[in-house]
Scaffold this motif. Structure first.
Motif, PDB file in Angstrom:
ATOM      1  N   TYR A  84     -14.654 -11.018   5.569  1.00 25.51           N
ATOM      2  CA  TYR A  84     -13.563 -11.203   6.506  1.00 25.51           C
ATOM      3  C   TYR A  84     -13.777 -12.477   7.300  1.00 25.51           C
ATOM      4  O   TYR A  84     -14.889 -12.774   7.729  1.00 25.51           O
ATOM      5  CB  TYR A  84     -13.461  -9.994   7.444  1.00 25.51           C
ATOM      6  CG  TYR A  84     -13.090  -8.742   6.700  1.00 25.51           C
ATOM      7  CD1 TYR A  84     -11.760  -8.425   6.456  1.00 25.51           C
ATOM      8  CD2 TYR A  84     -14.069  -7.904   6.188  1.00 25.51           C
ATOM      9  CE1 TYR A  84     -11.412  -7.294   5.747  1.00 25.51           C
ATOM     10  CE2 TYR A  84     -13.739  -6.763   5.474  1.00 25.51           C
ATOM     11  CZ  TYR A  84     -12.408  -6.462   5.258  1.00 25.51           C
ATOM     12  OH  TYR A  84     -12.076  -5.339   4.545  1.00 25.51           O
ATOM     13  N   ARG A  85     -12.696 -13.216   7.463  1.00 20.91           N
ATOM     14  CA  ARG A  85     -12.736 -14.459   8.218  1.00 20.91           C
ATOM     15  C   ARG A  85     -11.552 -14.492   9.165  1.00 20.91           C
ATOM     16  O   ARG A  85     -10.529 -13.867   8.905  1.00 20.91           O
ATOM     17  CB  ARG A  85     -12.622 -15.652   7.265  1.00 20.91           C
ATOM     18  CG  ARG A  85     -13.870 -15.887   6.486  1.00 20.91           C
ATOM     19  CD  ARG A  85     -14.852 -16.620   7.356  1.00 20.91           C
ATOM     20  NE  ARG A  85     -16.188 -16.497   6.822  1.00 20.91           N
ATOM     21  CZ  ARG A  85     -17.272 -16.833   7.501  1.00 20.91           C
ATOM     22  NH1 ARG A  85     -17.161 -17.293   8.723  1.00 20.91           N
ATOM     23  NH2 ARG A  85     -18.451 -16.705   6.963  1.00 20.91           N
ATOM     24  N   TYR A  86     -11.687 -15.283  10.209  1.00 24.15           N
ATOM     25  CA  TYR A  86     -10.676 -15.285  11.255  1.00 24.15           C
ATOM     26  C   TYR A  86     -10.284 -16.707  11.590  1.00 24.15           C
ATOM     27  O   TYR A  86     -11.130 -17.586  11.673  1.00 24.15           O
ATOM     28  CB  TYR A  86     -11.239 -14.603  12.505  1.00 24.15           C
ATOM     29  CG  TYR A  86     -11.754 -13.235  12.153  1.00 24.15           C
ATOM     30  CD1 TYR A  86     -10.910 -12.137  12.208  1.00 24.15           C
ATOM     31  CD2 TYR A  86     -13.044 -13.059  11.667  1.00 24.15           C
ATOM     32  CE1 TYR A  86     -11.343 -10.894  11.812  1.00 24.15           C
ATOM     33  CE2 TYR A  86     -13.498 -11.814  11.264  1.00 24.15           C
ATOM     34  CZ  TYR A  86     -12.637 -10.737  11.337  1.00 24.15           C
ATOM     35  OH  TYR A  86     -13.065  -9.510  10.928  1.00 24.15           O
ATOM     36  N   ILE A  95      -6.368 -12.583   9.964  1.00 22.36           N
ATOM     37  CA  ILE A  95      -7.566 -11.962   9.413  1.00 22.36           C
ATOM     38  C   ILE A  95      -7.473 -12.124   7.905  1.00 22.36           C
ATOM     39  O   ILE A  95      -6.528 -11.650   7.285  1.00 22.36           O
ATOM     40  CB  ILE A  95      -7.657 -10.469   9.767  1.00 22.36           C
ATOM     41  CG1 ILE A  95      -7.642 -10.284  11.281  1.00 22.36           C
ATOM     42  CG2 ILE A  95      -8.901  -9.853   9.148  1.00 22.36           C
ATOM     43  CD1 ILE A  95      -7.757  -8.829  11.723  1.00 22.36           C
TER      44      ILE A  95
ATOM     45  N   ARG B 136     -17.496  -9.442  13.134  1.00 16.44           N
ATOM     46  CA  ARG B 136     -17.646 -10.109  11.836  1.00 16.44           C
ATOM     47  C   ARG B 136     -17.661 -11.623  11.968  1.00 16.44           C
ATOM     48  O   ARG B 136     -18.140 -12.310  11.068  1.00 16.44           O
ATOM     49  CB  ARG B 136     -16.517  -9.684  10.899  1.00 16.44           C
ATOM     50  CG  ARG B 136     -16.703  -8.274  10.362  1.00 16.44           C
ATOM     51  CD  ARG B 136     -15.471  -7.838   9.622  1.00 16.44           C
ATOM     52  NE  ARG B 136     -15.660  -6.534   8.975  1.00 16.44           N
ATOM     53  CZ  ARG B 136     -14.642  -5.729   8.668  1.00 16.44           C
ATOM     54  NH1 ARG B 136     -13.399  -6.078   8.936  1.00 16.44           N
ATOM     55  NH2 ARG B 136     -14.872  -4.572   8.080  1.00 16.44           N
ATOM     56  N   ASP B 137     -17.143 -12.160  13.040  1.00 16.48           N
ATOM     57  CA  ASP B 137     -17.132 -13.625  13.150  1.00 16.48           C
ATOM     58  C   ASP B 137     -18.488 -14.167  13.576  1.00 16.48           C
ATOM     59  O   ASP B 137     -18.707 -15.361  13.602  1.00 16.48           O
ATOM     60  CB  ASP B 137     -16.048 -14.103  14.139  1.00 16.48           C
ATOM     61  CG  ASP B 137     -16.470 -13.960  15.600  1.00 16.48           C
ATOM     62  OD1 ASP B 137     -17.162 -12.978  15.923  1.00 16.48           O
ATOM     63  OD2 ASP B 137     -16.099 -14.825  16.414  1.00 16.48           O
ATOM     64  N   ARG B 142     -22.603 -10.165   8.564  1.00 20.71           N
ATOM     65  CA  ARG B 142     -21.706  -9.262   9.292  1.00 20.71           C
ATOM     66  C   ARG B 142     -20.276  -9.355   8.768  1.00 20.71           C
ATOM     67  O   ARG B 142     -19.540  -8.379   8.786  1.00 20.71           O
ATOM     68  CB  ARG B 142     -21.686  -9.617  10.773  1.00 20.71           C
ATOM     69  CG  ARG B 142     -22.958  -9.296  11.523  1.00 20.71           C
ATOM     70  CD  ARG B 142     -22.584  -8.962  12.957  1.00 20.71           C
ATOM     71  NE  ARG B 142     -23.696  -8.973  13.896  1.00 20.71           N
ATOM     72  CZ  ARG B 142     -24.584  -8.007  14.013  1.00 20.71           C
ATOM     73  NH1 ARG B 142     -24.536  -6.966  13.205  1.00 20.71           N
ATOM     74  NH2 ARG B 142     -25.536  -8.086  14.920  1.00 20.71           N
ATOM     75  N   ALA B 143     -19.888 -10.554   8.318  1.00 24.16           N
ATOM     76  CA  ALA B 143     -18.522 -10.758   7.818  1.00 24.16           C
ATOM     77  C   ALA B 143     -18.237  -9.877   6.618  1.00 24.16           C
ATOM     78  O   ALA B 143     -17.103  -9.652   6.239  1.00 24.16           O
ATOM     79  CB  ALA B 143     -18.313 -12.222   7.454  1.00 24.16           C
ATOM     80  N   LYS B 144     -19.306  -9.364   6.015  1.00 21.04           N
ATOM     81  CA  LYS B 144     -19.198  -8.558   4.803  1.00 21.04           C
ATOM     82  C   LYS B 144     -19.264  -7.076   5.105  1.00 21.04           C
ATOM     83  O   LYS B 144     -19.139  -6.252   4.206  1.00 21.04           O
ATOM     84  CB  LYS B 144     -20.395  -8.884   3.896  1.00 21.04           C
ATOM     85  CG  LYS B 144     -20.355 -10.263   3.318  1.00 21.04           C
ATOM     86  CD  LYS B 144     -19.655 -10.221   2.016  1.00 21.04           C
ATOM     87  CE  LYS B 144     -19.282 -11.589   1.533  1.00 21.04           C
ATOM     88  NZ  LYS B 144     -18.537 -11.518   0.282  1.00 21.04           N
ATOM     89  N   ASN B 187     -13.184  -6.890  14.019  1.00 19.69           N
ATOM     90  CA  ASN B 187     -12.171  -7.927  13.760  1.00 19.69           C
ATOM     91  C   ASN B 187     -11.892  -8.825  14.952  1.00 19.69           C
ATOM     92  O   ASN B 187     -10.957  -9.610  14.930  1.00 19.69           O
ATOM     93  CB  ASN B 187     -10.876  -7.270  13.287  1.00 19.69           C
ATOM     94  CG  ASN B 187     -11.005  -6.730  11.876  1.00 19.69           C
ATOM     95  OD1 ASN B 187     -11.699  -7.314  11.043  1.00 19.69           O
ATOM     96  ND2 ASN B 187     -10.365  -5.614  11.608  1.00 19.69           N
ATOM     97  N   THR B 189     -12.845 -11.907  17.597  1.00 14.45           N
ATOM     98  CA  THR B 189     -13.641 -13.128  17.667  1.00 14.45           C
ATOM     99  C   THR B 189     -14.170 -13.278  19.099  1.00 14.45           C
ATOM    100  O   THR B 189     -13.763 -12.548  20.006  1.00 14.45           O
ATOM    101  CB  THR B 189     -12.800 -14.363  17.326  1.00 14.45           C
ATOM    102  OG1 THR B 189     -11.737 -14.455  18.284  1.00 14.45           O
ATOM    103  CG2 THR B 189     -12.215 -14.262  15.934  1.00 14.45           C
TER     104      THR B 189
END
Ligand SMILES: Nc1nc2c(ncn2[C@@H]2O[C@H](COP(=O)(O)OP(=O)(O)O)[C@@H](O)[C@H]2O)c(=O)[nH]1
Ligand SMILES: [Mg+2]
Lengths: 423, 301
Positions: A84-86, A95, B136-137, B142-144, B187, B189
Motif C-alpha cells: 500500500y502506498r499513499y 490509497i 503503512r507509510d 509495514r506497507a505490506k 492507512n 500518513t
C-alpha cells in the motif's frame, strides 16, 4: 494540474485504487512514477532505491523498488503481496494497492481489489491483451470495482503509435463486453518516461483524452457506495450500566449503505422486530442523520433484544433473509474445498457455520468458459450454492458490496479459505 | 455533515473505529499499545469515539524501554489517568534482570528488544490481540502488512504467507498462544495524523514542538544529548532549535531542526518535508534495507 501543494487537505476525498495486469507490464514503475511526479517520494527513499539500483548495475533508478518492500520480492524481482502506498493532491488522497501479477498470487490481488474504487489494468503495448490481463479484468469485474482504466503502457517501445493503441483498445473492448464493467477508459502512456501519467509529455499529441492523474482526481466516486438502502450491522452493544446511564443501550456500528435520520422507522433483522431511531451519536457529537460509510452509535425508542450480528434496516427496503443462497466463490487456500465440510461463514458482523452444498460450475478465467467440477483449488472461481445454519441478512453483491460479501474460515487452521459474493 | 463533506479524514476515522469495534467484539482479551507518542494518542481518541459512553473494552499496555523521554512518560500517565482507563506498564529493565534480554552495552538502542518484553507481557496476560499505531507509510515492510496481522506462538510474522484480507471482513481467529496485531491507522500518513490531532484538538507531549536542545551531529542525524548519549572524541555539542517527529528510544531517536511551535506549523512543515519520518529520526532502521522486516519476523510490533 498541481500536485505539489499538499496543504489544506482536510477537505479532500479518499480514493482507493489498484494497479493490475501481467507481470512486467509496468505496474510498480507506474506507481513509482505517480509518486515521483506528485512529489510523494521522499529523498531518503529515493537515495535508498538508487543505491540498490546501481548495485544491480542499472543505469536509471528502478522505481519499482519502491513498492517491492519484502526481501524475497527484491531478491526475485517480483511482487508477491499487496503493497500500500499513499499520495495526495489538493483534490484527493489516494490509497494505492500494488498487486501481484503472477497467477499463484491471485488471492493477494483479490485482497487489494476488494476495497478499490478503481482499477488500472496495465497492458504492454508490444504484447497487447494477454491472458493475465484478461484474468485481472475478469477479477476486477467479479469484485465489482466500479471504474476501470486501461493503461496501454510502454508506448515508447512502439514509437508512440496511435494504431497500436487503437488496436489494443478494440481487442480489449471485444473481450470485456461480456463482463459487467460500466466504466472503462483507455489511456496510452509510458510509465517509464512519464508520458500521460502526471504530465502529458510531447510524444502523444494525437491523444486528446485525460492524463491518468486528471482521471484519478475527477472520476465520480460518490455513487460507488449504495446511497439508497440503509444497512447497519450491529458490531457492539454499549451498556455502560453506570448510575447516570443506567438504561443506556447504544448500538455501535458502521452505516454500510444508505442513510438514516432520527425518527426513522427501522426493522431489526433477522428477528423482524420494529422500532424508531431515537438518537445518532458519536463521542461528544449528536447527529440528525448518518450515512455510509460513517461509524456511529444509535439508540432506539424501544427496549428490544438486539445483539452483534443483527442488522438495522430502514423499514421500507428489506434485504433477503435466508439460510440458502447462490454465490460466486473465489477459493484462496492451498487446501482444496472439501465438499460437505463445514466452514465458518463471516458475513457482515455475523458468524455462522455453513457449507458449499453444490458447485454449479467453475469459470475458466482465461476463456470465461463454464466447466463442471466437483472440487475447488486455490485461485478457482466458481458459482456455488451455500447453506448456512442460521439465516443471514443479505443483498446481492452487485447491489451492495458490504451486505453481499462473505468469507469462509477453516475451523481447524483458522485460515481464510474463500471469498464469496452473493448473486 | 453530508455526503459531500465526508473528507478523507472522516473516511479514515470511520475505518479505524470499525476496526477497533471488531477487535472488541471478536477477540477474547485484547490490549491497546499506548506509548505516549502521537500515533497512539490518535488511537486513544479513536477508542473514545468507538466506545464512549462505555469504558474501553481493553486495557492500555506500554512496553517501557526505560530509555524514553521523561516528557513522554509523564504524558502517558497523565493521559491514561484523564481517560480513567487501566494502564499496564511492563519494563524492559525487568526483562534484563530476568536474563530475558541481554544487552551488549547499557547505552545501546533498546528498540530491537521490545519484542521480548512485549511477548512476555502477551503471555502473562494471555492477550490474543494487541492494537497498535503502526502506519503503512512508515516503512516498506509495514506497507505490506495486513490490518489484522497474524502472529504465531513465537510472535513471528510470516510476510510470504499472510491471511487474505477482503473487504472489511477481518479474520480474528487464533489458537491459544497465538496473537494478532491490529493496526487501525494502517492507512494514515504522518500528515493525516497531524491533521487529525489539529481537528480533534489533541494534546501531545511537549517535545513534538520546537524547543532548544543540546544535540550531537552524528552520521546523518542529530542525536539528543542525555545520560545515554554523550559526545565522543572530536564531537561537539550544539544547541539548536529542534522538534521530534517520533518519540522512541532516546539513544537513537533524532529530532529534526525546526521552529514549528504549533500543530498548525507542524502540519505545514510535514506537508513540505522531503524526508520520511523514519529516515529522519531513527538510526536503527538505517542499518539495512530490511531491518524492519527482520524485526517484525521476530515479533516486533
Ligand atoms: N520502455 C519502457 N519500459 C517500461 C515502462 N514501464 C515499465 N517498464 C519496464 O518494464 C519492466 C517491468 O516493470 P515493473 O514495473 O517491475 O512491472 P510489474 O511487474 O508490472 O510491476 C521494468 O524493467 C521497467 O523498467 C515503459 O513505459 N517503457
Ligand atoms: Mg511489480
Amino acid at each position: 494540474m498541481s500536485v505539489v501543494e499538499n496543504v489544506g487537505l482536510d477537505r479532500a476525498e479518499l480514493l482507493r485504487f489498484i494497479a493490475a495486469g501481467s507481470v512486467d507490464d509496468g505496474k510498480s514503475t507506474l506507481i513509482g512514477r505517480l509518486l515521483h511526479d506528485s512529489k510523494s517520494i521522499f529523498e531518503d527513499q529515493l537515495s535508498s532505491i538508487a543505491k540498490t539500483s546501481s548495485k544491480r548495475g542499472m543505469q536509471n533508478v528502478d522505481l519499482s523498488l519502491l513498492t517491492d518492500g519484502l526481501q524475497a520480492e527484491r531478491e526475485q524481482g517480483i511482487t508477491i503481496d499487496v503493497a500500500y502506498r499513499y499520495f495526495a493532491t489538493p483534490k484527493r488522497k489516494f490509497i494505492i494497492a500494488d498487486t501481484p501479477g503472477h497467477e499463484q498470487y491471485t488471492r493477494n490481488m483479490v485482497t487489494g481489489a476488494s476495497t478499490a474504487n478503481l482499477a488500472i489494468i496495465l497492458i504492454d503495448a508490444r504484447k497487447g491483451v494477454l491472458t493475465q490481463s484478461r484474468r485481472h479484468t475478469y477479477l476486477a469485474s467479479l469484485v465489482g470495482i466500479p471504474h476501470i482504466v486501461v493503461a496501454v503502457n510502454k508506448m515508447d517501445l512502439v514509437e508512440y503509435s496511435q494504431e497500436v493503441f487503437t488496436r489494443i483498445c478494440d481487442d480489449f473492448a471485444v473481450f470485456s463486453q461480456h463482463l459487467n464493467l460500466r466504466n472503462i477508459e483507455y489511456i496510452p502512456m509510458s510509465a517509464l518516461n512519464g508520458d500521460m501519467v502526471v504530465e502529458r509529455g510531447d510524444q502523444l499529441n494525437w491523444y486528446q483524452g485525460r492524463t491518468l492523474i486528471d482521471l484519478l482526481e475527477n472520476v465520480d466516486i460518490e455513487h460507488d457506495v449504495n446511497l439508497d438502502d440503509f444497512r447497519f450491522p450491529v458490531q457492539w452493544v454499549c451498556r455502560p450500566q453506570t448510575e447516570e446511564l443506567h438504561d443506556f443501550r447504544g448500538y455501535m456500528g458502521r452505516v454500510e449503505s444508505g442513510s438514516i435520520k432520527v425518527g426513522d422507522a427501522v426493522t431489526i433483522q433477522p428477528s423482524g422486530l420494529h422500532s424508531r431511531i431515537k438518537e445518532i451519536l458519536l463521542y461528544q457529537s449528536n447527529f440528525d442523520e448518518a450515512f455510509a460509510p460513517q461509524s456511529v452509535t444509535v439508540t432506539i425508542e424501544d427496549h428490544l433484544d438486539i445483539s452483534r450480528g443483527d442488522m438495522l434496516i430502514k423499514s421500507d427496503d428489506q434485504p433477503r433473509v435466508d439460510k440458502e443462497f447462490t454465490a460466486m466463490l473465489c477459493w484462496l487456500s492451498e487446501q482444496p474445498l472439501s465438499s460437505g465440510r463445514k466452514y465458518i461463514v463471516k458475513h457482515t458482523t455475523r458468524m455462522v457455520k455453513g457449507l458449499v452444498s453444490q458447485i454449479d460450475y467453475r469459470v475458466d478465467v482465461n476463456t470465461l468458459n463454464q466447466e463442471k467440477t466437483d472440487s475447488l483449488r486455490m485461485n478457482d472461481i466458481a458459482r456455488v450454492v451455500m447453506k448456512v445454519q442460521q439465516p443471514l441478512v443479505f443483498d446481492a453483491y452487485s447491489r451492495n458490496r458490504a451486505t453481499g460479501s462473505f468469507i469462509l474460515i477453516d475451523e481447524t487452521t483458522n485460515n481464510t479459505v474463500a471469498a464469496g459474493m452473493i448473486c | 455533515m453530508s455526503h459531500r463533506s465526508f473528507t478523507h479524514l472522516d473516511a479514515l476515522e470511520s475505518e479505524a473505529i470499525h476496526i477497533m469495534r471488531e477487535v472488541a467484539a471478536e477477540c477474547a482479551n485484547p490490549a491497546l499499545l499506548f506509548s505516549g507518542g502521537k500515533d497512539s494518542i490518535v488511537l486513544l481518541r479513536l477508542a473514545e469515539k468507538a466506545f464512549r459512553p462505555g469504558r474501553f473494552p481493553f486495557p492500555l499496555l506500554h512496553i517501557d524501554t526505560e530509555h524514553n523521554f521523561p516528557e513522554v512518560i509523564a504524558f502517558r500517565d497523565h493521559r491514561a489517568k484523564e481517560l480513567g482507563e487501566r494502564l499496564i506498564v511492563r519494563s524492559m529493565d525487568d526483562s534484563i534482570k530476568k536474563g530475558r534480554v541481554v544487552l551488549r552495552s547499557e547505552n545501546q538502542s533498546r528498540n530491537p528488544f521490545q519484542s521480548i518484553t512485549l511477548l512476555d507481557a502477551i503471555a502473562e496476560f494471555s492477550f490474543d490481540a494487541c492494537i497498535g499505531g503502526a502506519r503503512r507509510d512508515e516503512e516498506k515492510a509495514r506497507a505490506k502488512e495486513r490490518i489484522f496481522s497474524f502472529r504465531d506462538e513465537f510472535g513471528q510474522w510470516d510476510p510470504k504467507n499472510q491471511r487474505p484480507e477482503l473487504w472489511s471482513l477481518y479474520n480474528t481467529k487464533t489458537h491459544s498462544g497465538e496473537n494478532i496485531r491490529v493496526f487501525p491507522i494502517s492507512n494514515w500518513t504522518e500528515l493525516d495524523v497531524w491533521e487529525y490531532i489539529a481537528r480533534e484538538n489533541l494534546e501531545v507531549p511537549s517535545i513534538y514542538f520546537a524547543h532548544w536542545r543540546e544535540v550531537i551531529p552524528r552520521d546523518s542525524g542529530l542525536l539528543p544529548v542525555s545520560h545515554l548519549v554523550q559526545p565522543r572524541d572530536n564531537e561537539k555539542i550544539e544547541k539548536i532549535m529542534v522538534r521530534f517527529r517520533t518519540v522512541g528510544d532516546m539513544s537513537c531517536t533524532c529530532p529534526v531542526a525546526s521552529d514549528a511551535a504549533s500543530v498548525g506549523e507542524i502540519i505545514a512543515e510535514t506537508a513540505m518535508t522531503r524526508i520520511t519520518e523514519r529516515g529522519a529520526t531513527r538510526m536503527d532502521d538505517q542499518t539495512s534495507d530490511a531491518s524492519m522486516e527482520l524485526r517484525k519476523k521476530e515479533g516486533y510490533f
